[in-house]
Design a protein around this motif. Structure first.
Motif, PDB file in Angstrom:
ATOM      1  N   ARG A 271      26.991  49.511  -9.450  1.00  0.00           N
ATOM      2  CA  ARG A 271      27.466  50.618  -8.611  1.00  0.00           C
ATOM      3  C   ARG A 271      26.992  51.957  -9.156  1.00  0.00           C
ATOM      4  NH1 ARG A 271      33.809  49.147  -7.463  1.00  0.00           N
ATOM      5  NH2 ARG A 271      33.442  47.220  -6.297  1.00  0.00           N
ATOM      6  N   ARG A 272      27.105  52.119 -10.479  1.00  0.00           N
ATOM      7  CA  ARG A 272      26.697  53.375 -11.104  1.00  0.00           C
ATOM      8  C   ARG A 272      25.211  53.643 -10.870  1.00  0.00           C
ATOM      9  NH1 ARG A 272      26.726  53.175 -17.113  1.00  0.00           N
ATOM     10  NH2 ARG A 272      24.562  52.664 -16.799  1.00  0.00           N
ATOM     11  N   GLU A 273      24.384  52.631 -11.048  1.00  0.00           N
ATOM     12  CA  GLU A 273      22.946  52.812 -10.859  1.00  0.00           C
ATOM     13  C   GLU A 273      22.610  53.147  -9.406  1.00  0.00           C
ATOM     14  OE1 GLU A 273      20.572  52.903 -13.340  1.00  0.00           O
ATOM     15  OE2 GLU A 273      22.396  52.929 -14.545  1.00  0.00           O
ATOM     16  N   ARG A 274      23.279  52.487  -8.461  1.00  0.00           N
ATOM     17  CA  ARG A 274      23.040  52.791  -7.036  1.00  0.00           C
ATOM     18  C   ARG A 274      23.482  54.207  -6.705  1.00  0.00           C
ATOM     19  NH1 ARG A 274      24.840  47.509  -5.959  1.00  0.00           N
ATOM     20  NH2 ARG A 274      26.909  48.303  -5.475  1.00  0.00           N
TER      21      ARG A 274
ATOM     22  N   ALA B 239      37.734  53.245 -10.273  1.00  0.00           N
ATOM     23  CA  ALA B 239      37.698  51.790 -10.434  1.00  0.00           C
ATOM     24  C   ALA B 239      37.045  51.343 -11.735  1.00  0.00           C
ATOM     25  CB  ALA B 239      36.962  51.154  -9.255  1.00  0.00           C
ATOM     26  N   CYS B 240      36.121  52.134 -12.255  1.00  0.00           N
ATOM     27  CA  CYS B 240      35.310  51.654 -13.380  1.00  0.00           C
ATOM     28  C   CYS B 240      35.474  52.424 -14.678  1.00  0.00           C
ATOM     29  CB  CYS B 240      33.841  51.659 -12.976  1.00  0.00           C
ATOM     30  SG  CYS B 240      33.454  50.470 -11.676  1.00  0.00           S
ATOM     31  N   SER B 241      36.439  53.299 -14.760  1.00  0.00           N
ATOM     32  CA  SER B 241      36.607  54.085 -15.976  1.00  0.00           C
ATOM     33  C   SER B 241      36.980  53.216 -17.179  1.00  0.00           C
ATOM     34  CB  SER B 241      37.655  55.175 -15.771  1.00  0.00           C
ATOM     35  OG  SER B 241      38.901  54.584 -15.455  1.00  0.00           O
TER      36      SER B 241
ATOM     37  N   ILE C  18      28.755  60.706  -0.736  1.00  0.00           N
ATOM     38  CA  ILE C  18      28.427  60.314  -2.106  1.00  0.00           C
ATOM     39  C   ILE C  18      29.531  60.756  -3.058  1.00  0.00           C
ATOM     40  CG2 ILE C  18      26.800  60.697  -3.990  1.00  0.00           C
ATOM     41  CD1 ILE C  18      24.577  60.723  -1.916  1.00  0.00           C
ATOM     42  N   GLN C  19      30.086  61.938  -2.819  1.00  0.00           N
ATOM     43  CA  GLN C  19      31.170  62.420  -3.678  1.00  0.00           C
ATOM     44  C   GLN C  19      32.393  61.505  -3.599  1.00  0.00           C
ATOM     45  OE1 GLN C  19      30.895  64.553  -5.955  1.00  0.00           O
ATOM     46  NE2 GLN C  19      28.837  65.177  -5.361  1.00  0.00           N
ATOM     47  N   GLN C  20      32.726  61.030  -2.410  1.00  0.00           N
ATOM     48  CA  GLN C  20      33.850  60.095  -2.269  1.00  0.00           C
ATOM     49  C   GLN C  20      33.551  58.789  -2.998  1.00  0.00           C
ATOM     50  OE1 GLN C  20      33.883  60.067   2.036  1.00  0.00           O
ATOM     51  NE2 GLN C  20      35.918  61.012   2.063  1.00  0.00           N
ATOM     52  N   GLN C  21      32.320  58.311  -2.864  1.00  0.00           N
ATOM     53  CA  GLN C  21      31.943  57.071  -3.537  1.00  0.00           C
ATOM     54  C   GLN C  21      31.995  57.237  -5.049  1.00  0.00           C
ATOM     55  OE1 GLN C  21      28.295  55.232  -2.050  1.00  0.00           O
ATOM     56  NE2 GLN C  21      28.575  56.329  -0.127  1.00  0.00           N
ATOM     57  N   ILE C  22      31.568  58.385  -5.544  1.00  0.00           N
ATOM     58  CA  ILE C  22      31.599  58.637  -6.987  1.00  0.00           C
ATOM     59  C   ILE C  22      33.039  58.678  -7.492  1.00  0.00           C
ATOM     60  CG2 ILE C  22      31.174  60.398  -8.754  1.00  0.00           C
ATOM     61  CD1 ILE C  22      28.510  60.966  -7.337  1.00  0.00           C
TER      62      ILE C  22
ATOM     63  N   ARG D 109      21.114  56.813  -8.098  1.00  0.00           N
ATOM     64  CA  ARG D 109      19.894  56.859  -7.289  1.00  0.00           C
ATOM     65  C   ARG D 109      20.142  57.584  -5.963  1.00  0.00           C
ATOM     66  NH1 ARG D 109      16.104  53.386  -8.234  1.00  0.00           N
ATOM     67  NH2 ARG D 109      14.241  53.459  -6.997  1.00  0.00           N
ATOM     68  N   GLU D 110      21.251  57.253  -5.297  1.00  0.00           N
ATOM     69  CA  GLU D 110      21.564  57.900  -4.018  1.00  0.00           C
ATOM     70  C   GLU D 110      21.779  59.395  -4.194  1.00  0.00           C
ATOM     71  OE1 GLU D 110      24.810  55.914  -2.075  1.00  0.00           O
ATOM     72  OE2 GLU D 110      23.769  53.978  -2.115  1.00  0.00           O
ATOM     73  N   SER D 111      22.429  59.806  -5.279  1.00  0.00           N
ATOM     74  CA  SER D 111      22.655  61.236  -5.490  1.00  0.00           C
ATOM     75  C   SER D 111      21.344  61.951  -5.823  1.00  0.00           C
ATOM     76  CB  SER D 111      23.701  61.478  -6.571  1.00  0.00           C
ATOM     77  OG  SER D 111      23.264  61.005  -7.806  1.00  0.00           O
ATOM     78  N   GLU D 112      20.439  61.307  -6.557  1.00  0.00           N
ATOM     79  CA  GLU D 112      19.135  61.904  -6.827  1.00  0.00           C
ATOM     80  C   GLU D 112      18.346  62.094  -5.545  1.00  0.00           C
ATOM     81  OE1 GLU D 112      16.753  60.185  -9.980  1.00  0.00           O
ATOM     82  OE2 GLU D 112      18.585  59.615 -11.044  1.00  0.00           O
TER      83      GLU D 112
END
Length: 146
Positions: free
Chosen positions: A81-84, A137-139, A127-131, A87-90
């Motif tokens: 998820r982090r890698e996707r 979820a992943c902290s 993207i901000q909501q997804q982040i 990439r999407e934010s870049e």
């Protein structure tokens, strides 16, 4: 006008457009399509510079098959998820900062994706909501937060 010239006149009427407006509209549509294609090519070239997306293969499927609903995701799922998201934010930042002539094309494309998702009953998240969901979820994993 003689009887013999009628077929030639009818043939000419069929071949010659009634108004020049149709031809102009077609040229504008073709130019817009070409411009959108050029913008897409620029984005594809940028995405190639990012390299291949590194991920754990089938991490999500394995996790969801092995765990109950509501279980916090494990490291491979969070890593993917982090890698996707990175990439999407870049890509989103690149769209905003490069090629101002393509911004309208990108906005229109995003708006169409939003409308389609809304029609299917699953509105897209920014993207901000997804982040923020990812961070929540992943902290707890080594994948960390964004």
């Amino acid at each position: 006008m003689t009887y013999r010239s009628w077929p030639i006149l009818l043939f000419a009427l069929i071949l010659v457009p009634v108004s020049g407006g149709d031809a102009l509209a077609q040229k504008r549509d073709d130019a817009a399509r070409k411009h959108a294609w050029e913008c897409s090519k620029k984005q594809i070239e940028f995405e190639r510079t990012l390299g291949t997306l590194r991920q754990y293969p089938d991490a999500e499927i394995r996790f969801y098959l092995a765990n109950k609903s509501g279980t916090k995701p494990d490291y491979p799922v969070c890593y993917n998820r982090r890698e996707r998201l990175k990439r999407e934010s870049e890509i989103a930042q690149w769209r905003q900062s490069n090629f101002p002539e393509c911004r309208a094309v990108f906005r229109e494309r995003e708006a169409k994706l939003d409308r389609d998702a809304k029609e299917r009953g699953r509105p897209r998240k920014s993207i901000q909501q997804q982040i923020s969901e990812y961070n929540e979820a992943c902290s707890h994993t080594m994948a960390g937060t964004l």
